[in-house]
Design an enzyme around this catalytic site. Structure first.
Site, PDB file in Angstrom:
ATOM      1  N   GLY A  73      -4.010   3.088  -1.101  1.00 11.29           N
ATOM      2  CA  GLY A  73      -5.184   3.941  -1.033  1.00 11.29           C
ATOM      3  C   GLY A  73      -4.876   5.376  -0.681  1.00 11.29           C
ATOM      4  O   GLY A  73      -5.519   6.303  -1.193  1.00 11.29           O
ATOM      5  N   THR A  74      -3.904   5.601   0.191  1.00 14.46           N
ATOM      6  CA  THR A  74      -3.581   6.965   0.601  1.00 14.46           C
ATOM      7  C   THR A  74      -3.081   7.788  -0.569  1.00 14.46           C
ATOM      8  O   THR A  74      -3.526   8.934  -0.782  1.00 14.46           O
ATOM      9  CB  THR A  74      -2.539   6.950   1.732  1.00 14.46           C
ATOM     10  N   ASN A 151     -14.613   2.716   7.381  1.00 12.04           N
ATOM     11  CA  ASN A 151     -13.672   1.696   7.821  1.00 12.04           C
ATOM     12  C   ASN A 151     -13.950   1.189   9.233  1.00 12.04           C
ATOM     13  O   ASN A 151     -13.613   0.054   9.573  1.00 12.04           O
ATOM     14  CB  ASN A 151     -12.236   2.216   7.737  1.00 12.04           C
ATOM     15  N   GLY A 200      -4.758  -2.370  -2.238  1.00  8.17           N
ATOM     16  CA  GLY A 200      -4.564  -3.788  -2.463  1.00  8.17           C
ATOM     17  C   GLY A 200      -4.608  -4.631  -1.200  1.00  8.17           C
ATOM     18  O   GLY A 200      -5.179  -5.722  -1.197  1.00  8.17           O
ATOM     19  N   HIS A 201      -4.044  -4.131  -0.116  1.00  7.14           N
ATOM     20  CA  HIS A 201      -3.911  -4.982   1.071  1.00  7.14           C
ATOM     21  C   HIS A 201      -5.226  -5.173   1.811  1.00  7.14           C
ATOM     22  O   HIS A 201      -5.295  -5.959   2.757  1.00  7.14           O
ATOM     23  CB  HIS A 201      -2.835  -4.427   2.015  1.00  7.14           C
ATOM     24  N   THR A 237       9.167   3.803 -11.777  1.00  6.86           N
ATOM     25  CA  THR A 237       9.124   2.437 -12.299  1.00  6.86           C
ATOM     26  C   THR A 237       8.131   1.599 -11.507  1.00  6.86           C
ATOM     27  O   THR A 237       8.124   1.612 -10.279  1.00  6.86           O
ATOM     28  CB  THR A 237      10.518   1.799 -12.233  1.00  6.86           C
ATOM     29  N   CYS A 323      -5.125   6.634  21.795  1.00  8.18           N
ATOM     30  CA  CYS A 323      -4.541   6.665  23.129  1.00  8.18           C
ATOM     31  C   CYS A 323      -3.366   7.633  23.134  1.00  8.18           C
ATOM     32  O   CYS A 323      -2.420   7.480  22.362  1.00  8.18           O
ATOM     33  CB  CYS A 323      -4.075   5.263  23.534  1.00  8.18           C
TER      34      CYS A 323
END
Length: 378
Positions: A73-74, A151, A200-201, A237, A323
C-alpha cells in the site's frame, strides 16, 4: 507454555489463509521462470501473474489492465500521489487530517516542494467535513487524496462526495483503500475514483505485495526507472509467488465478503456490548454507523491504553498512541476528532477477522474488564 493471546489486531496485518499458501507453493518450488521470458518457464509465470491481476481487478470492479502490482500500500500511495502530481501544472493537493502516514508523508513531501496543501478537518465522528472538502477543491487542485476508511477508527470517508467535487474542478481523486478492500464492497466504477491503493497483507495475502488501480486515461509518471514491467510504471521483475497469493486472497474475499461482513459485525457489536455494560463511561471513538464491520476503537476512562494492554496479556491489540522516551502521546487521529489528549490516551483499537470466534470475543471482554478494574482508581 502460555497459549497465544487472542488476536484482535487484524487492521495491522492478517495471517495467510491456507488456500493462499497452497496457491503460492508451486511458484516457490517449481515455477521459477521470469515472467518476461518468452520460453515456457516464463510463459507459465506470466500467465499466473495475469490471472492474479484479473482476480484483483474483479474484487474492486475494475479491469485487469488497470491494475499495477506494487510492493504494498505504501508504494501504491506514493506512486498515485507523486506520480500524478509530476504530470500537471496545477499546484494544489487536498487531503484530510486523518490520513495514514503512507499518504500523509508523500503529501508533506510535496508541501516541502512548495505545493499548496489543504488538509480538511473531520467531525467528532472522524469523517472528513463535506463543506470543507467542497470549499477546498478548485481549478487549482491537481489531486484529492482521501482514505476510504480510517485504519484506527474504521470510519468510512466521503470519497464519493469528494469525487463529485473533484470532477467539477477537473482534478484526479485517489483513495487509500488498504483497510477497506476485502472488508466492504468496493466498486471503482461506482465510487468513480481515478486511483485506488490496495495492500495484500490486510486481506490474508502475503506482506510485500499490493496494487494500485489506475483508471484508464489517468496521467501517471513512474517513480522508479528501469524496464517496462507493469506498463512501465513499476519496473522490476514481478514477485510471482506473492502476486499469485494476492490473487487467490482476492478470490476468497470476493466469495465471502457478505457472509464475513455480517459475521464479524455481529462479533464486533457483541464485544462492544459486553465492554459497555461492564465499564462505566466507556466511549466509542468514531462514527457509529459509517465504519468497517470489524473495527472497534474504544476509550477506557481513567487509564492508559498502553497500560491496559500490558495488564491484559491475553489480548493482542494496539493503540493509536505513540511512545517516545517512555512518554505516551495521543493518537493524532483522535486528536483531530476533538477528543482531549488525556482521554484519547485511554483508547485501544480492537479489530476482528476470520479466525475470531464468539468465545474469543467473550474472553477478550472479560480480560479487558479485569485489567481496567485493576488499573482504574477507586
Amino acid at each position: 507454555m502460555d497459549p497465544d493471546p487472542i488476536y484482535l489486531d487484524y487492521n495491522a496485518t492478517t495471517p495467510l489463509l491456507p488456500d493462499v499458501v497452497d496457491a503460492m507453493l508451486p511458484f516457490l518450488r517449481e515455477h521459477f521462470g521470469n515472467p518476461s521470458s518468452r520460453h515456457v518457464y516464463g510463459r507459465r509465470t506470466h500467465e499466473a501473474v495475469e490471472r492474479a491481476r484479473s482476480c484483483v481487478a474483479a474484487l474492486i470492479g475494475g479491469d485487469a489492465d488497470e491494475i499495477i502490482f506494487t510492493s504494498g500500500g505504501t508504494e501504491a500511495n506514493n506512486l498515485a500521489i507523486r506520480g500524478t502530481t509530476a504530470r500537471t501544472a496545477r499546484r494544489r493537493v487536498v487531503t484530510s487530517t486523518v490520513e495514514h502516514p503512507a499518504t500523509a508523508r508523500p503529501v508533506t513531501w510535496l508541501e516541502q516542494q512548495d505545493w499548496d496543501i489543504v488538509r480538511v478537518g473531520v467531525d467528532a465522528g472522524g469523517r472528513a467535513n463535506i463543506g470543507e472538502l467542497d470549499a477546498a477543491i478548485s481549478s487549482a487542485t491537481a489531486l484529492v487524496t482521501l482514505m476510504h476508511s480510517n485504519n484506527e477508527t474504521g470510519v468510512l470517508q466521503p470519497v464519493r462526495e469528494a469525487v463529485q467535487f473533484a470532477r467539477r474542478a477537473g482534478a484526479y481523486v485517489h483513495t487509500d483503500a488498504a483497510q477497506s478492500v476485502g472488508k466492504v464492497s468496493i466498486d471503482v466504477r461506482t465510487i468513480d475514483v481515478d486511483l485506488l491503493s490496495i495492500a495484500g497483507h490486510k486481506l490474508y495475502a502475503p506482506k510485500g505485495i499490493g496494487a494500485l488501480y489506475v483508471r484508464r486515461g489517468t496521467a501517471l509518471e513512474a517513480l522508479s526507472l528501469g524496464a517496462g514491467h507493469e506498463r512501465g510504471l513499476r519496473p522490476g521483475t514481478e514477485n510471482v509467488a506473492s502476486i499469485v497469493g494476492f490473487g487467490a486472497a482476492c478470490v476468497i474475499a470476493q466469495r465471502d465478503l457478505d457472509q464475513q461482513g455480517v459475521r464479524v459485525r455481529a462479533l464486533r457489536d457483541r464485544l462492544w456490548e459486553q465492554l459497555r455494560q461492564a465499564i462505566p463511561h466507556l466511549a466509542l471513538n468514531g462514527n457509529v454507523e459509517n465504519r468497517l464491520p470489524n473495527t472497534l476503537n474504544v476509550r477506557f476512562p481513567q487509564v492508559s491504553g498502553e497500560a491496559l494492554l500490558t495488564a491484559a496479556p491475553e489480548i493482542a491489540a494496539s493503540t493509536g498512541s505513540a511512545c517516545h522516551d517512555g512518554a505516551e502521546s495521543a493518537s493524532a487521529v483522535l486528536l483531530a476528532m476533538g477528543i482531549p489528549a488525556q482521554a484519547a490516551l485511554g483508547s485501544i483499537r480492537l479489530t476482528l477477522g476470520r479466525a475470531t470466534s464468539e468465545s474469543a470475543v467473550d474472553r477478550a471482554a472479560s480480560a479487558l474488564t479485569r485489567a481496567w478494574r485493576a488499573l482504574a482508581p477507586e
